[in-house]
Design a protein around this motif. Structure first.
Motif, short mmCIF file in Angstrom:
data_model
loop_
_atom_site.label_atom_id
_atom_site.label_comp_id
_atom_site.label_asym_id
_atom_site.label_seq_id
_atom_site.Cartn_x
_atom_site.Cartn_y
_atom_site.Cartn_z
N UNK A 47 35.97 62.02 110.55
CA UNK A 47 36.44 60.77 111.41
C UNK A 47 35.27 59.84 111.48
N UNK A 48 34.25 59.68 111.79
CA UNK A 48 33.37 58.63 111.58
C UNK A 48 32.77 58.52 111.11
N UNK A 49 33.43 58.67 109.16
CA UNK A 49 33.78 57.67 108.31
C UNK A 49 34.49 56.99 108.20
N UNK A 50 35.63 57.29 108.42
CA UNK A 50 37.01 56.80 108.36
C UNK A 50 36.37 55.52 109.24
N UNK A 51 35.86 56.30 110.94
CA UNK A 51 35.45 54.55 112.14
C UNK A 51 34.69 53.94 111.27
N UNK A 52 33.54 54.14 110.13
CA UNK A 52 32.57 53.63 110.41
C UNK A 52 33.43 52.39 109.22
N UNK A 53 33.88 52.55 108.52
CA UNK A 53 34.89 52.29 107.13
C UNK A 53 35.58 51.06 107.84
N UNK A 54 35.91 51.57 108.85
CA UNK A 54 37.07 51.01 109.25
C UNK A 54 36.68 49.23 109.87
N UNK A 55 35.51 49.95 111.01
CA UNK A 55 34.85 48.53 112.01
C UNK A 55 33.88 47.73 110.17
N UNK A 56 33.57 47.94 108.77
CA UNK A 56 32.73 47.30 108.21
C UNK A 56 33.96 47.00 107.74
N UNK A 57 35.71 46.68 107.57
CA UNK A 57 36.30 46.02 106.92
C UNK A 57 36.70 47.21 105.08
N UNK A 109 29.46 64.46 117.56
CA UNK A 109 30.50 64.05 118.81
C UNK A 109 29.14 62.94 119.54
N UNK A 110 28.27 62.44 119.69
CA UNK A 110 28.22 61.17 120.16
C UNK A 110 28.05 60.50 119.41
N UNK A 111 28.14 60.69 118.13
CA UNK A 111 28.03 59.07 117.64
C UNK A 111 29.53 58.87 117.01
N UNK A 112 30.60 59.57 117.47
CA UNK A 112 31.91 59.30 117.46
C UNK A 112 32.17 59.19 118.71
N UNK A 113 31.71 58.61 120.10
CA UNK A 113 31.82 58.84 121.11
C UNK A 113 31.01 56.90 120.97
#
Length: 605
Positions: free
Chosen positions: A420-430, A280-284
């Motif tokens: 959700x965290x996996x997707x966001x982390x990957x998107x932030x790294x292109x 939860x905190x990572x996603x936040x």
């Protein structure tokens, strides 16, 4: 066009709809009511020239009268106002030019009125481009006729028809009425449009004000949410730190087998709770845009083996075959990237694969797509033979707090935050994650990432600090701990006693500064939230001490607080590192030794 308009429709209400603009409605009304005026005027002219036995003018006015009736019917059936306007302008142009060159063979007041009508009507109905076209189409031929007539050069073998004064008066009167009607109608429409624009502008101003308030409210709500999560995190992590810490200490104390089994269950449950809080905190933090990606040297092969080593045991406990395949070209490569975030991504995918697989196998693969001078592109694949995902649900599985079904949530557990965290982390790294799955057959997740390449060797990044090899030297460390929670104080004392370290405890930031000024310490472990003076202010006060050597003492922040910008605040306050509660004992001690060793080496120079 209104759906109520039909062939037998004659009502203007059925050819005007609310979705039309004021200008379009005005154009349709102009045609509708204008046809009545034109019909009356042309009918009067028809009877006037008919009674004078002017055959050509009678035919022209009769043709015009018929055209008006047909166009009116077409308008009430299909209100194609643009097409009707073009037809009317062509008819008017034809009549005007035929009168000048053939029928009357002169330019009179009626001709000028007709030109003026064409100019006004074409601009109002069709806009600037067509207005200019029809204006020139009428004006230029008439001006040519004027020049020819002036030079007495115009001749046609047709005797002009002469109309009486009554016909001229009827024509002039009708033309004036139509000109006034067009101007009056469009003035009313434009004035109404301006008032509507003013009202729209006022509403827009109100909406903008409401939008600003909504945005401000949303920002405050987001801030409150972040602060709430941080507070809840601190309140949950503080007792969780004691639970995990005491579990570790009791396991390290060589308990009986039955006790060891109970302690493992306790530790496992605490770790699961910690994982949920972290998700939860990572996603936040990701949503707040506070994620900073490191660029450090790491060995991908070792990283994958460490990740999959622990997961392989979980798979084997379930009777699942686990296979890790690594491209041999990666064996001697040192990459530059963020191994912590890559671990988080892969760990989520692999643990999900094991969680949702009852039998069969889980397969993890890493292979090189492209190897360039300073960059390497690597693809990762995590495949399982688990329950699979319905194709209609594939688009939802990466949404936060979402799992494929409530049944899965109840049966397999979890918060639905991992993907959700996996997707966001990957998107932030292109990067982009792809998924393919079949119900009952399994799923495959894959992504491709670019990493920098380092010239360092595998042996260099695998070297350990000399101090880390020698835990015997730890008992000589002088450690000052800033902590106000009695349970955490007890935990830290018991933990450090395992390495024969006797720490000094300060209950708040002010005491830390006072104790440190009077004593001599190798490192400070600083809690952040304390009464009287918090850890940030205490660290800054220490960095400002007159004794430059004492002011450089290594400081590690220890806190259960996980605000999105917490790390930035920690380093801004002058602290050297950060360990989040609950922490692993070996992680804390490794950071302690690294900092002490580095500080000692620097001081000896």
């Amino acid at each position: 066009m209104s759906k109520n308009a039909g062939f037998f429709n004659f009502s203007i209400r059925n050819i005007i709809s609310e979705d039309q603009s004021i200008l379009i409605q005005a154009r349709i009304r102009l045609l509708y009511f204008g046809f009545f005026i034109v019909f009356a005027a042309v009918a009067g002219l028809f009877f006037s020239v008919y009674l004078q036995h002017l055959r050509l003018l009678t035919a022209t006015s009769g043709f015009t009268l018929l055209g008006v009736v047909v166009l009116f019917k077409y308008l009430t059936y299909k209100p194609q106002w643009r097409q009707i306007s073009h037809i009317l302008l062509f008819i008017a142009t034809f009549i005007n030019l035929s009168n000048v060159f053939v029928v009357i063979q002169k330019v009179d007041i009626i001709t000028i009125q007709m030109i003026l009508l064409v100019v006004i009507f074409s601009y109002y109905m069709l806009g600037h481009g067509w207005g200019l076209f029809y204006s020139l189409l009428n004006i230029i031929p008439v001006m040519v006729f004027y020049v020819l007539d002036y030079n007495e050069s115009y001749f046609i073998a047709f005797r002009p028809e002469n109309i009486d004064q009554a016909t001229i008066i009827i024509s002039m009167f009708a033309n004036f009425i139509i000109i006034v009607f067009i101007h009056s109608h469009f003035y009313t429409a434009f004035f109404k449009n301006i008032r509507q624009l003013e009202q729209t502008s006022q509403r827009q101003t109100i909406l903008n004000s409401e939008l600003e308030l909504a945005i401000d409210k949303a920002e405050k709500s987001s801030q409150i949410k972040s602060e709430f999560l941080a507070t809840m995190s601190h309140e949950i992590r503080t007792p969780l730190n004691a639970i995990v810490g005491m579990s570790n200490l009791m396991i390290m104390a060589h308990p009986r087998d039955d006790q060891k089994e109970n302690l493992k269950v306790l530790k496992s449950s605490a770790n699961n709770l910690q994982s949920i809080v972290n998700d939860v905190l990572d996603f936040n933090k990701i949503e707040a845009g506070k994620v900073i990606f490191e660029q450090v040297k790491f060995n991908l092969v070792d990283l994958l083996q460490n990740i999959c080593g622990a997961q392989q045991r979980k798979a084997e406990d379930k009777g699942i075959t686990f296979e890790l395949k690594i491209d041999p070209i990666l064996n001697d490569r040192v990459l530059l990237g963020d191994p912590t975030r890559l671990t988080q991504i892969l760990l989520n995918l692999v643990s999900n694969a094991i969680k949702f697989t009852r039998q069969g196998n889980v397969y993890v693969k890493a292979f090189c797509n492209e190897d360039r001078d300073n960059k390497m592109s690597i693809s990762f694949i995590v495949r399982d033979t688990g329950i699979g995902i319905d194709k209609n649900n594939l688009q939802f599985i990466f949404e936060p707090f979402t799992q494929e079904s409530i049944t899965n949530t109840r049966q397999y557990g979890g918060t639905g935050m991992g993907l959700a965290i996996v997707k966001r982390l990957l998107e932030l790294q292109g990067a982009h994650i792809a998924v393919s799955s079949k119900i009952g057959e399994g799923s495959e997740f894959s992504f491709r990432m670019d990493f920098g390449k380092s010239s360092a060797s595998i042996a260099e990044i695998g070297e350990k600090h000399p101090l880390l090899q020698n835990t015997e030297a730890l008992n000589t460390l002088k450690v000052l701990i800033a902590e106000d929670n009695p349970v955490n104080v007890l935990l830290m004392k018991k933990l450090l006693s395992k390495w024969k370290i006797l720490p000094v405890i300060a209950e708040n930031g002010e005491s830390v500064v006072a104790v440190y000024e009077k004593g001599s310490f190798d490192i400070i472990l600083m809690d952040l939230q304390m009464p009287v003076m918090n850890g940030f202010d205490a660290a800054m006060a220490i960095r400002k001490l007159p004794n430059a050597e004492k002011a450089k003492v290594p400081i590690i922040a220890l806190s259960a607080t996980t605000l999105p910008d917490i790390e930035e605040q920690i380093f801004k306050a002058g602290m050297n590192d950060y360990v989040s509660k609950p922490f692993k004992p070996e992680e804390l001690m490794e950071k302690v030794q690294n900092l002490v060793f580095s500080f000692a080496a620097h001081s000896s120079l």
